[in-house]
Design a protein around this motif. Structure first.
Motif, mmCIF file in Angstrom:
data_model
loop_
_atom_site.group_PDB
_atom_site.id
_atom_site.type_symbol
_atom_site.label_atom_id
_atom_site.label_comp_id
_atom_site.label_asym_id
_atom_site.label_seq_id
_atom_site.Cartn_x
_atom_site.Cartn_y
_atom_site.Cartn_z
ATOM 1 N N ILE A 47 6.341 3.160 -3.013
ATOM 2 C CA ILE A 47 4.896 2.504 -3.001
ATOM 3 C C ILE A 47 3.949 2.950 -2.116
ATOM 4 O O ILE A 47 2.891 3.399 -2.004
ATOM 5 C CB ILE A 47 4.869 0.925 -3.054
ATOM 6 C CG1 ILE A 47 5.391 0.527 -4.586
ATOM 7 C CG2 ILE A 47 3.604 0.493 -2.849
ATOM 8 C CD1 ILE A 47 5.991 -1.039 -4.562
ATOM 9 N N VAL A 48 4.633 3.061 -0.795
ATOM 10 C CA VAL A 48 3.807 3.663 0.613
ATOM 11 C C VAL A 48 3.249 4.916 0.340
ATOM 12 O O VAL A 48 2.133 5.318 0.557
ATOM 13 C CB VAL A 48 4.624 3.342 1.846
ATOM 14 C CG1 VAL A 48 4.037 4.276 2.970
ATOM 15 C CG2 VAL A 48 4.546 1.819 2.354
ATOM 16 N N TYR A 49 4.119 5.734 -0.227
ATOM 17 C CA TYR A 49 4.105 7.267 -0.499
ATOM 18 C C TYR A 49 2.708 7.398 -1.581
ATOM 19 O O TYR A 49 1.928 8.073 -1.475
ATOM 20 C CB TYR A 49 5.096 8.097 -0.856
ATOM 21 C CG TYR A 49 5.936 8.452 0.306
ATOM 22 C CD1 TYR A 49 5.484 9.093 1.624
ATOM 23 C CD2 TYR A 49 7.297 8.267 0.143
ATOM 24 C CE1 TYR A 49 6.163 9.284 2.623
ATOM 25 C CE2 TYR A 49 8.097 8.802 1.260
ATOM 26 C CZ TYR A 49 7.545 9.234 2.442
ATOM 27 O OH TYR A 49 8.285 9.374 3.616
ATOM 28 N N LEU A 50 2.761 6.675 -2.781
ATOM 29 C CA LEU A 50 1.890 6.558 -3.470
ATOM 30 C C LEU A 50 0.749 6.277 -3.047
ATOM 31 O O LEU A 50 -0.478 6.732 -3.548
ATOM 32 C CB LEU A 50 2.316 5.705 -4.827
ATOM 33 C CG LEU A 50 3.201 6.377 -5.975
ATOM 34 C CD1 LEU A 50 3.608 5.223 -6.753
ATOM 35 C CD2 LEU A 50 2.776 7.384 -6.815
ATOM 36 N N LEU A 51 0.428 5.239 -2.206
ATOM 37 C CA LEU A 51 -0.862 4.739 -1.424
ATOM 38 C C LEU A 51 -1.394 5.935 -0.867
ATOM 39 O O LEU A 51 -2.665 5.954 -0.643
ATOM 40 C CB LEU A 51 -0.478 3.244 -0.993
ATOM 41 C CG LEU A 51 -0.089 2.030 -1.683
ATOM 42 C CD1 LEU A 51 0.086 0.975 -0.656
ATOM 43 C CD2 LEU A 51 -1.508 1.823 -2.505
ATOM 44 N N ILE A 52 -0.464 6.484 0.046
ATOM 45 C CA ILE A 52 -0.717 7.409 1.195
ATOM 46 C C ILE A 52 -1.519 8.631 0.236
ATOM 47 O O ILE A 52 -2.672 8.975 0.612
ATOM 48 C CB ILE A 52 0.324 8.012 1.886
ATOM 49 C CG1 ILE A 52 0.596 6.828 2.746
ATOM 50 C CG2 ILE A 52 -0.260 9.239 2.612
ATOM 51 C CD1 ILE A 52 1.941 7.286 3.551
ATOM 52 N N GLY A 54 -2.678 8.638 -2.996
ATOM 53 C CA GLY A 54 -4.006 8.000 -3.549
ATOM 54 C C GLY A 54 -5.147 7.888 -2.700
ATOM 55 O O GLY A 54 -6.060 8.416 -2.887
ATOM 56 N N ILE A 55 -4.771 7.441 -1.403
ATOM 57 C CA ILE A 55 -6.043 7.248 -0.367
ATOM 58 C C ILE A 55 -6.324 8.631 0.040
ATOM 59 O O ILE A 55 -7.712 8.819 0.184
ATOM 60 C CB ILE A 55 -5.460 6.341 0.623
ATOM 61 C CG1 ILE A 55 -5.359 5.019 0.120
ATOM 62 C CG2 ILE A 55 -6.551 6.217 1.948
ATOM 63 C CD1 ILE A 55 -4.702 4.024 1.085
ATOM 64 N N TYR A 177 -7.839 4.175 -11.406
ATOM 65 C CA TYR A 177 -8.098 5.353 -10.001
ATOM 66 C C TYR A 177 -9.124 6.238 -10.071
ATOM 67 O O TYR A 177 -9.951 6.450 -9.399
ATOM 68 C CB TYR A 177 -6.731 5.730 -9.591
ATOM 69 C CG TYR A 177 -6.760 6.754 -8.675
ATOM 70 C CD1 TYR A 177 -6.767 6.186 -7.348
ATOM 71 C CD2 TYR A 177 -6.664 8.380 -8.846
ATOM 72 C CE1 TYR A 177 -6.866 7.185 -6.151
ATOM 73 C CE2 TYR A 177 -6.818 8.871 -7.590
ATOM 74 C CZ TYR A 177 -6.761 8.427 -6.251
ATOM 75 O OH TYR A 177 -6.759 9.373 -5.163
#
Length: 363
Positions: A47-52, A54-55, A177
């Motif tokens: 989840i953290v890697y997906l957020l990074i 995407g951001i 997104y």
């Protein structure tokens, strides 16, 4: 700042060497570091890697959408691209780890090859991360791949319905997104949206084809142990099997699969352990097949076994074949819908005396 500029310049000059090193090192680290798929910390990392990813894609898109005089500097662009590439590379590496663990290479190699190509492409096509279409489609593929892993864990089921639900979730999340990206830079978004939409369709069709053609690995199941034995029974919580003594060294070296020597009418036992995440209950099928020179592999019996998830080393069980005829044999270990988890191949030869065996305890 000069030191940072110097590091960025040095890295750009050695981009190919660094990409190759990070490719091998990152995959080796992920293979070692990633544990069970049902652990909260594993999900948190994804989840953290997906957020990074995407951001950073959104930030770069917003900056690139500015008027010509306010475009991001080369240093800012390089940093954002590096972070995006790192996050997507870590995601793809993690997916490769779990897909390979779950895959039967005989049936899933086309999908694994495609996954490896995407993973390598992310490392070596760094300059394309400035393009919204390329970065967005890599992100969509990552979201889709993660949904395929996550949904069976959440609902405790595998099969067509969880897979289709994964696709619906991935498309829905990515649509939201992309609407957010449209607000950050409408003109740049308009120039890329048709290509992104076409890419989404291609990725969705490809993943669905891989699933329904049964070349997508049966995530999140993993075959952790399998073997053919002369006997098997549970003893004090463990399994005790009767293993045929090792053949001569030359036969072990040149033989591609074991030869089981049996008396007429004797039994053979196919033991395996299959990991399933905690809370996931499903069925596994042992399909015993014998080679017929005229017809190929002919199924002799199919045995369905319910398995329960949660045990780290896999749910253990065995099935029995009584009086297998001499010849080449194959036991396919499949999901209930026919996707390959693994296989065990062996040959059967009859003899008048019992074979020499040793007892072995499987934990």
């Amino acid at each position: 700042m000069r030191a940072l500029d110097g590091i960025i310049s040095w890295a750009k000059r050695r981009e190919r060497h660094l990409s190759a090193l990070s490719l091998a090192g990152g995959f080796a680290f992920d293979s070692w570091a990633f544990g069970r798929i049902d652990r909260p910390e594993t999900q948190a990392v994804f989840i953290v890697y997906l957020l990074i990813a995407g951001i950073t894609i959104a930030i770069l898109h917003g900056l690139e959408s500015r008027p010509e005089g306010r475009k991001p500097s080369e240093r800012t662009r390089t940093i954002l691209i590096f972070i995006t590439q790192f996050a997507l590379g870590a995601l793809l590496s993690g997916f490769c780890v779990f897909y390979i663990r779950s895959a039967s290479l005989t049936s899933s190699w086309p999908f694994l090859l495609a996954m490896a190509a995407i993973f390598i492409g992310n490392e070596f096509l760094r300059r394309y991360h400035t393009r919204l279409v390329f970065a967005a489609l890599l992100l969509f593929f990552s979201i889709y791949s993660y949904a395929i892993l996550l949904v069976p864990l959440v609902i405790g089921r595998i099969g067509a319905v969880p897979f289709l639900l994964s696709g619906m979730i991935a498309v829905g999340v990515f649509f939201v997104y992309m609407r957010a990206l449209a607000r950050l830079g409408h003109e740049r978004y308009r120039g890329a949206r048709m290509q992104v939409a076409a890419g989404m369709v291609v990725i969705t069709i490809a993943l669905n084809a891989a699933y329904f053609l049964r070349i997508l690995p049966p995530l999140p199941l993993v075959l952790t142990d399998a073997g053919i034995y002369h006997g098997a029974k549970r003893v004090n919580g463990d399994f005790q099997v009767a293993e045929e003594e090792e053949p001569p060294e030359w036969q072990a070296l040149f033989g591609s699969y074991p030869i089981m020597h049996i008396q007429p009418g004797a039994k053979l036992y196919l033991y395996n352990a299959v990991f399933a995440p905690r809370g996931l209950n499903t069925r596994i099928v042992h399909e015993w097949q014998r080679m017929d020179p005229a017809k190929g592999w002919v199924t002799q019996q199919r045995i369905s076994v319910p398995i329960v998830g949660g045990r780290a080393d896999g749910f253990r069980y065995y099935t029995i074949k009584t009086g297998p005829r001499p010849g080449d044999w194959l036991v396919r270990i499949n999901t209930a819908d026919g996707r390959a988890i693994g296989r065990v191949r062996f040959a059967v030869k009859e003899q008048a005396v019992p074979p020499a065996t040793t007892l072995k305890t499987l934990k």
